[in-house]
Scaffold this motif. Structure first.
Motif, PDB file in Angstrom:
ATOM      1  N   VAL A 131      24.381  53.306  38.724  1.00 15.16           N
ATOM      2  CA  VAL A 131      23.708  53.107  37.427  1.00 15.16           C
ATOM      3  C   VAL A 131      24.234  51.842  36.728  1.00 15.16           C
ATOM      4  O   VAL A 131      23.538  51.197  35.951  1.00 15.16           O
ATOM      5  N   PHE A 132      25.485  51.478  37.045  1.00 20.18           N
ATOM      6  CA  PHE A 132      26.144  50.370  36.333  1.00 20.18           C
ATOM      7  C   PHE A 132      26.052  49.040  37.098  1.00 20.18           C
ATOM      8  O   PHE A 132      26.766  48.090  36.784  1.00 20.18           O
ATOM      9  N   LYS A 133      25.159  48.999  38.084  1.00 18.94           N
ATOM     10  CA  LYS A 133      25.059  47.839  38.967  1.00 18.94           C
ATOM     11  C   LYS A 133      24.791  46.533  38.204  1.00 18.94           C
ATOM     12  O   LYS A 133      25.329  45.475  38.538  1.00 18.94           O
ATOM     13  N   ALA A 134      23.948  46.638  37.153  1.00 21.11           N
ATOM     14  CA  ALA A 134      23.559  45.420  36.430  1.00 21.11           C
ATOM     15  C   ALA A 134      24.735  44.719  35.744  1.00 21.11           C
ATOM     16  O   ALA A 134      24.646  43.543  35.406  1.00 21.11           O
ATOM     17  N   LEU A 135      25.848  45.442  35.550  1.00 16.42           N
ATOM     18  CA  LEU A 135      27.011  44.830  34.902  1.00 16.42           C
ATOM     19  C   LEU A 135      27.605  43.715  35.764  1.00 16.42           C
ATOM     20  O   LEU A 135      28.259  42.809  35.258  1.00 16.42           O
ATOM     21  N   GLY A 136      27.399  43.852  37.076  1.00 20.84           N
ATOM     22  CA  GLY A 136      27.989  42.875  37.993  1.00 20.84           C
ATOM     23  C   GLY A 136      29.484  43.069  38.161  1.00 20.84           C
ATOM     24  O   GLY A 136      30.225  42.104  38.381  1.00 20.84           O
ATOM     25  N   CYS A 137      29.944  44.304  38.010  1.00 17.73           N
ATOM     26  CA  CYS A 137      31.390  44.608  38.133  1.00 17.73           C
ATOM     27  C   CYS A 137      31.598  45.774  39.098  1.00 17.73           C
ATOM     28  O   CYS A 137      32.340  46.712  38.772  1.00 17.73           O
ATOM     29  N   ASP A 138      30.948  45.740  40.249  1.00 19.54           N
ATOM     30  CA  ASP A 138      30.986  46.899  41.161  1.00 19.54           C
ATOM     31  C   ASP A 138      32.413  47.353  41.486  1.00 19.54           C
ATOM     32  O   ASP A 138      32.694  48.552  41.533  1.00 19.54           O
TER      33      ASP A 138
END
Lengths: 254, 20
Positions: A131-138
Motif C-alpha cells: 500500500v505504501f509503494k508510492a512513497l518510494g521507500c520500500d
C-alpha cells in the motif's frame, strides 16, 4: 528488596510506577483494545491498494506525515503523564520528544498490527507494505513491518508495552540533554519497574534482553526515516514547507 | 522556543486524548 531494586526504590514504589505509567498509556494509546476488536481487521481490497499505489509520491508522503503526526500527539500526551517528565527542564522535554516520539509510535504499532497477514491499521483498514509503494521507500517500509512483527512476537501485555514505551522516551543518552542525570534517574526507575513487572508476570528471562535489542532497531528505523525525509525534501521542498503538518516539521527538522 | 512552538504549546496545554 529482592536484590534487583536499588536501595532507594521500594517494591511499593515500583508497583505505583507501573500503575501510573500503564494508566497513562491506556489513556493515550489512540485505539483501545475494545475498539481494535471492533475494527474487524478488514484489509484493503485490490482496487483500493492500487489507488494508494497510483497516488503521486508527494500526496502519499503527506498522508503518511499526517497519520504519523496524529499518532505522535498521543505520544506527547503519554509523555506528559509520565511521573517526573514535566519536572524536567523544557529543553530536555523537547529533546526527549524529538528523539523518542516516533520510536514510541513504532513500538505502539504492534497493537494495530496483524502478524498473520503482515498488515497494519492505516487510514481506516489494514494495509500491507504494498500500500505504501508510492512513497518510494520500500526498504524502510519492509523494516518497519519486520519490526512490528518482531514486537508482536514478544506478546507484551499493555502494562509491559507502557513501561517499555516510557523507557524509550526517557532515554538518557539523547544528544543535547541539559540535565542528563535527572533523565538517567527517571529512566533507571522505569527500567526497574519494567523488570519488576516482567518478573511479576512470570515472563522468561530473555524478554528484557530482546527488548534491549529493540532499542537499537528503533534508532536505526528513525534515522532511516530522517534520511528518507531529507531525500524527499530535496526534491519537493515546497510540498514539505506548505503541506506537511507543522508538528511533523518541528520534530524532524523539515 | 520559536523553533518548537507547537511542541511547547502541546506541552503546556492541559489536553486530554479526547481533545486531540
Amino acid at each position: 528488596s529482592d536484590g534487583e531494586t536499588s536501595p532507594t526504590t521500594s517494591m511499593a514504589e515500583l508497583d505505583h510506577l507501573v500503575q501510573v505509567i500503564s494508566k497513562s498509556h491506556l489513556e493515550t494509546c489512540q485505539y483501545l483494545r475494545e475498539e481494535l476488536q471492533q475494527m474487524s481487521w478488514q484489509n484493503f481490497l485490490q482496487d483500493e491498494v492500487e489507488s494508494y499505489q497510483s497516488k503521486p509520491r508527494e500526496v502519499m508522503w503527506q498522508l503518511c506525515a499526517v497519520k504519523i503526526t496524529e499518532a505522535i500527539q498521543y505520544v506527547v500526551e503519554f509523555a506528559k503523564r509520565i511521573d517526573g517528565f514535566m519536572d524536567l527542564c523544557q529543553n530536555d522535554q523537547i529533546v526527549l520528544l524529538k528523539a523518542g516520539s516516533l520510536e514510541v509510535v513504532f513500538v505502539r504499532m504492534c497493537r494495530v498490527f496483524d502478524s498473520q497477514n503482515n498488515t497494519v491499521y492505516f487510514d481506516g483498514k489494514f494495509a500491507g507494505p504494498e500500500v505504501f509503494k508510492a512513497l518510494g521507500c520500500d526498504d524502510l517500509i519492509t523494516s518497519v513491518f519486520d519490526f512490528a512483527k518482531s514486537m508482536c512476537s514478544l506478546h507484551l501485555s499493555e502494562d509491559e508495552l507502557a513501561l517499555f514505551s516510557a523507557f524509550i522516551l526517557l532515554s538518557a543518552d539523547r544528544t543535547w540533554l541539559q540535565e542528563k542525570l535527572q533523565v538517567e534517574k527517571l529512566q533507571q526507575k522505569t527500567q526497574l519497574a519494567l523488570q519488576h513487572l516482567l518478573q511479576k508476570n512470570q515472563r522468561e528471562d530473555g524478554v528484557l534482553n530482546k527488548l534491549r535489542f529493540k532499542v537499537s532497531a528503533l534508532r536505526s528505523l528513525c534515522s532511516r526515516h530522517t534520511e528518507k525525509l531529507s531525500a524527499f525534501r530535496a526534491v519537493y521542498p515546497d510540498i514539505v514547507r506548505t503541506h506537511f503538518p507543522p508538528l511533523y516539521k518541528e520534530l524532524f527538522g523539515a | 522556543k520559536e523553533k518548537h512552538k507547537i511542541l511547547h504549546q502541546l506541552l503546556q496545554n492541559s489536553t486530554s486524548p479526547v481533545d486531540l
